[in-house]
Enzyme design. Structure first.
Site, PDB file in Angstrom:
ATOM      1  CD  GLU A   3       4.782  -3.562  -3.891  1.00  0.00           C
ATOM      2  OE1 GLU A   3       5.172  -2.393  -4.103  1.00  0.00           O
ATOM      3  OE2 GLU A   3       3.733  -4.022  -4.337  1.00  0.00           O
ATOM      4  CG  LEU A   4       5.889   0.560   1.442  1.00  0.00           C
ATOM      5  CD1 LEU A   4       6.662   1.409   2.426  1.00  0.00           C
ATOM      6  CD2 LEU A   4       4.496   0.243   1.980  1.00  0.00           C
ATOM      7  N   GLY A  41       0.827  -1.204   0.000  1.00  0.00           N
ATOM      8  CA  GLY A  41       0.000   0.000   0.000  1.00  0.00           C
ATOM      9  C   GLY A  41       0.857   1.247   0.000  1.00  0.00           C
ATOM     10  CB  SER A  42       0.025   4.725   0.848  1.00  0.00           C
ATOM     11  OG  SER A  42      -0.263   4.746   2.237  1.00  0.00           O
ATOM     12  CD  GLU A  93       2.738   5.472  -5.384  1.00  0.00           C
ATOM     13  OE1 GLU A  93       2.873   4.360  -5.943  1.00  0.00           O
ATOM     14  OE2 GLU A  93       2.450   5.598  -4.188  1.00  0.00           O
TER      15      GLU A  93
END
Length: 481
Positions: free
Chosen positions: A254-255, A234-235, A382
């Protein structure tokens, strides 16, 4: 073939079994905005019961034979193939993902479970000689991997099937029970996986729970000490905050990213064009490895810019259920407004709008910018939407430095025919993966995947996730002098 239909309500899965304590979570069709279905929402009491069940299941799961774990995974592969159209339609509705992309994700779901089925029987160890000095004469070491125990998984909205699969499949392959919280905006994919797993009687009670939950109700997924691993996708803001609260458990993150692709002057531009436009705008740019920054050598900059603009203007936007649609809705109007604001802010700061930039509801046009200020949010944060920024460069080393200027480091792409520059990029780029002659958006589900810097910790890809979900246990034998 008729379009599959969705049920009005869906249960959660608690300790392997469907439960319908309520139907409190309304999930919308992301294109129409109407409620498409409702799911049960887990309370803290349900989450606590799921964790307790996973603890009870840890021993029986660890004792499952490799062929039994493989059989569970192979059952999933077979059932996902049978339910292919249903899974793709569910994705199209709950995520607003164009149907072609939805079908691609179901294919990857099947691949991921198939790879896990193969890895389930490959839990190898190693024999090590210890007689490296006189004192260790006659000693021998052997080690192998054991499942870490109950795991907690939190998956995101953008790949509701495949990113859930990258947690669920390796857990089953190594023998870890788990509790999963799917994204509230897109819970159905994971719940269908739960429905398929519930058909497997050989899984011990408590082997899995899949629980849509509110953020407030999900604290136990992170903080409960009975859980031995937290895997979150996620973020960055949320991920690092969860890590700070996770206590002693292992954490895999896992960003996000703002992935760059470098187009050197010797690149095949026609080939690069198709790949970069796809990488920037597939599923409306809502991918952590979507192309956000396009660095182009000054010798080809003008030509390739014009090619990119012309191609981007041909992309068809609209209803994701239409097979001709390439750009579908963003996940919410709030997200579309956020990114539209960043685009307008960049233009006000001197950027040139090459194409796109318009918004209607949660539909945002595919947008290209150039001359973006070095400090603009659109360049440095992002985007997670259909935006890409063009930047010229004159020196390849300087281009690599510009890629590294980001706080993120997930994957990068480099289009070049120069072997030495390929290896320079591999050595110097501060990312988890370098993709040569393709975009950073490229991923195959057995490769190591993950990031550095603000993009996360650890690696996915079945074999590598299994390493995180297991611990090495050593055996030393003294055989005499």
């Amino acid at each position: 073939m008729p379009t599959p239909t969705l049920h009005e309500t869906y249960p959660l899965y608690l300790n392997n079994r469907p439960q319908q304590p309520n139907a409190d979570l309304a999930v919308t069709d992301k294109y129409s905005g109407e409620v498409a279905f409702r799911t049960a929402l887990a309370t803290p009491e349900i989450i606590d019961a799921a964790i307790a069940g996973a603890v009870r299941a840890a021993g029986p799961m660890a004792r499952l034979a490799a062929f039994e774990r493989q059989a569970v995974l192979q059952h999933c592969v077979d059932r996902f193939r049978e339910r292919f159209d249903e899974l793709a339609h569910a994705l199209c509705v709950e995520a607003g993902k164009p149907i072609r992309d939805s079908e691609g994700e179901v294919t990857r779901l099947i691949d991921t479970f198939r790879i896990a089925a193969e890895e389930a029987v490959r839990n190898y160890g190693e024999v090590m000689p210890l007689d490296i000095s006189e004192r260790a004469r006659g000693y021998q070491s052997m080690w192998k991997r054991y499942p870490i125990g109950p795991c907690s998984f939190i998956s995101p909205f953008n790949f509701p099937l495949n990113l859930a699969a990258h947690k669920i499949a390796p857990a089953i392959a190594i023998g870890c029970p788990f509790v999963m919280k799917p994204a509230s905006k897109t819970p159905l994919g994971a719940l269908i996986v739960g429905e398929v797993l519930a058909e497997c009687d050989m899984l011990p009670e408590g082997a899995f729970s899949i629980l849509p939950a509110s953020r407030d109700g999900a604290d136990l997924f992170t903080e409960d000490e009975r859980l031995k691993l937290l895997s979150f996708t996620g973020s960055p803001k949320v991920g690092w905050a969860l890590k700070a609260r996770a206590g002693k458990k292992k954490v895999v993150l896992e960003l996000g990213g703002n992935a760059a692709v470098v187009v050197d002057r010797d690149a095949d531009l026609d080939d690069a064009l198709e790949r970069i436009v796809f990488g920037a705008f597939y599923q409306s740019g809502q991918s952590c490895i979507g192309v956000q920054r396009i660095l182009i050598h000054e010798d080809i900059y003008g030509r390739f810019r014009d090619m990119l603009v012309a191609k981007t203007r041909t992309l068809r936007a609209g209803d994701p259920k239409d097979r001709e649609t390439f750009i579908g809705p963003m996940i919410s109007e709030d997200e579309a407004c956020r990114l539209k604001g960043w685009i307008d802010e960049a233009v006000e700061g001197g950027a040139r709008l090459l194409c796109g930039g318009g918004r209607e509801g949660n539909m945002l046009e595919a947008t290209l910018l150039e001359n973006v200020d070095r400090d603009a949010r659109a360049l440095n944060e992002e985007a997670f939407g259909p935006l890409a920024i063009l930047q010229p460069f004159s020196d390849f080393d300087a281009a690599l430095d510009e890629v590294n200027r980001s706080e993120f480091g997930l994957q990068a792409g480099v289009f070049t025919r120069d072997l030495f520059r390929m290896f320079d990029a591999w050595d110097r780029l501060e990312v988890g993966g370098v993709i040569v002659n393709d975009v950073p958006s490229y991923r195959v589900d057995n490769m190591p995947y993950g990031g550095v810097k603000d993009s996360g910790l650890g690696r996915e890809g079945i074999r590598f996730a299994i390493e995180d979900m297991s611990e090495i246990r050593n055996l030393v034998v003294r055989r005499g002098g």
